[in-house]
Design an enzyme around this catalytic site. Structure first.
Site, mmCIF file in Angstrom:
data_model
loop_
_atom_site.group_PDB
_atom_site.id
_atom_site.type_symbol
_atom_site.label_atom_id
_atom_site.label_comp_id
_atom_site.label_asym_id
_atom_site.label_seq_id
_atom_site.Cartn_x
_atom_site.Cartn_y
_atom_site.Cartn_z
ATOM 1 N N LEU A 111 29.140 -30.848 -15.138
ATOM 2 C CA LEU A 111 28.087 -30.998 -16.023
ATOM 3 C C LEU A 111 28.323 -29.992 -17.108
ATOM 4 C CD1 LEU A 111 25.314 -32.294 -16.913
ATOM 5 C CD2 LEU A 111 24.225 -30.607 -15.528
ATOM 6 N N PHE A 153 14.828 -43.078 -23.802
ATOM 7 C CA PHE A 153 16.290 -43.643 -23.976
ATOM 8 C C PHE A 153 17.367 -42.962 -23.079
ATOM 9 C CE2 PHE A 153 15.511 -39.585 -26.412
ATOM 10 C CZ PHE A 153 16.286 -38.819 -26.307
ATOM 11 N N VAL A 191 23.403 -39.245 -18.555
ATOM 12 C CA VAL A 191 24.090 -38.056 -17.815
ATOM 13 C C VAL A 191 23.953 -38.081 -16.509
ATOM 14 C CG1 VAL A 191 24.083 -35.514 -17.834
ATOM 15 C CG2 VAL A 191 23.613 -36.719 -19.995
ATOM 16 N N TYR A 247 18.648 -28.393 -18.135
ATOM 17 C CA TYR A 247 18.994 -28.358 -19.458
ATOM 18 C C TYR A 247 18.673 -26.883 -20.271
ATOM 19 C CZ TYR A 247 20.327 -33.058 -18.635
ATOM 20 O OH TYR A 247 21.140 -34.322 -18.077
#
Length: 409
Positions: free
Chosen positions: A94, A409, A82, A123
């Site tokens: 975003l 990841f 991202v 987030y």
């Protein structure tokens, strides 16, 4: 020009990934890493934002299966890669990508989304809560001694080529996944990730090394590590840099820790990420000389609230009505009755009075059992509307084993 958000075309990957690299400082990754991530990219699950011919935003989602309390393996979207170009911040890019992505994840039928955050504050507004933490530490092996369990001397250690030991290591890892919430089933291709070892990122350390632990000819554990040699006027002062360690039982694990703490010409073991309840903390003679610290690791988002809560098990019987706020994914909003125990669970909409009031972010934080609802209530993030409901639900949501993400990841 009007910006366009669209699914990634394989022919656009270099530009798309270049935008990501630039957003993270502009240092190009090694060809080894770049090739690995390109091969792992799911193009049909990746999106880009384009301003004319220029890519200005990136986001992807791996297809994962995640262990949850009770040992079930649940489909989860691994949100990744991202970024927003520095020239295009504060334009809602975003938010647009998160909106598109969560709608897609819901359409794919995956109840959870998970991610690791470069900046934890980003987030929460999209409904993610910190569901797992990790411990970092540096064991001063000149001052710290290990007390190991009986049988440790019966474990045979063997140094092997990391690449040639992949099958043995992955067999051990696969048996460990259901034992701890937050671990990822390694799908084909992901066995390469622990071996990524670009020379330019070693910082003076050796290439990656591997030791396997054996009992009766069977591999029962392994450690991936590197050695960083250093010298002072007083002599050798090297460090062991631990990358990965898994074992099938406490004795094999203790044998690996004892080995790491006794390598010649080293005076410390640097631990980058281990579970907060990891057993090594009870083997050492002086935890203060290990300087453990804790940081956020896996962020969890319930995309399909009912399916996610039904997928896990509960360590005590629970019957609670949750009043859930979720402005970003309004299909989760409202009252839900959760009933469950160690054998199964049901979560259905209800008009009954609520027992607890909270947002989907708090449910994400508590989902893997690493953050208690009582702790969140102490911060004003959960409100108790029926006496005793908070403690009952908090105990039920807990896990006897702390959740942990074994690799990024």
């Amino acid at each position: 020009m009007t910006m366009e958000i669209r699914v990634l075309d394989p022919a656009e990957w270099d530009d798309w990934y270049g935008t990501l690299e630039l957003a993270f400082g502009g240092v190009p990754e090694s060809p080894e890493e770049r090739q690995a991530w390109q091969e792992l990219t799911r193009y049909d699950r990746s999106i880009g934002v384009w301003d004319g011919e220029r890519c200005v935003g990136t986001a992807g989602a791996f297809t994962f299966r995640l262990s949850v309390p009770g040992g079930a393996i649940v489909p989860a979207a691994g949100v990744t890669m991202v970024s927003v170009a520095a020239t295009h911040r504060r334009r809602g890019i975003l938010t647009s990508m998160m909106r598109r992505q969560l709608d897609d994840i819901r359409a794919w039928g995956e109840p959870l989304a998970v991610l690791t955050a470069s900046e934890p504050e980003i987030y929460g507004r999209f409904g993610y809560g910190v569901g797992a933490y990790a411990t970092r530490a540096t064991i001063d092996t000149t001052r710290v001694r290990l007390s190991v369990p009986d049988g440790t001397d019966d474990v045979v250690l063997r140094q092997v080529d990391p690449a040639k030991s992949t099958a043995e290591r992955e067999a051990v890892y696969a048996r460990r996944v259901t034992a701890r919430p937050g671990m990822l089933v390694r799908e084909p291709g992901w066995e390469r990730v622990p071996l990524l070892d670009p020379e330019g990122e070693r910082g003076g350390a050796s290439p990656r090394q591997c030791v396997v632990a054996e009992r009766d000819g069977e591999v029962v554990g392994y450690a991936l590590f590197a050695i960083k040699p250093e010298w002072t006027p007083a002599g050798a002062d090297g460090s062991v840099l631990l990358k990965d360690l898994e074992a099938l039982d406490p004795v094999a694990e203790a044998a690996l820790w004892r080995f790491l703490c006794s390598i010649d010409l080293t005076s410390s073991v640097r631990i980058h990420s281990r579970p907060v309840d990891d057993g090594w903390q009870h083997l050492v003679s002086d935890i203060r000389r290990c300087a453990p610290t804790q940081r956020d690791s896996l962020h969890v988002r319930l995309v399909d609230l009912a399916a996610a809560l039904e997928a896990r098990r509960y360590q005590a019987p629970v019957d609670v009505v949750l009043e859930v706020a979720d402005a970003f994914c309004p299909w989760n909003e409202g009252r839900w009755r959760l009933t469950g125990d160690g054998k199964g669970a049901m979560c259905v909409r209800t008009a009954d009075p609520a027992d607890l009031s909270l947002s989907v972010r708090e449910l994400g934080a508590a989902y893997l059992g690493g953050t208690s609802l009582v702790s969140l209530a102490a911060a004003g993030r959960v409100r108790e509307l029926r006496g005793a409901a908070l403690v009952e639900a908090s105990v039920a949501f807990g896990s006897p084993v702390a959740p942990w993400l074994p690799h990024g990841f």
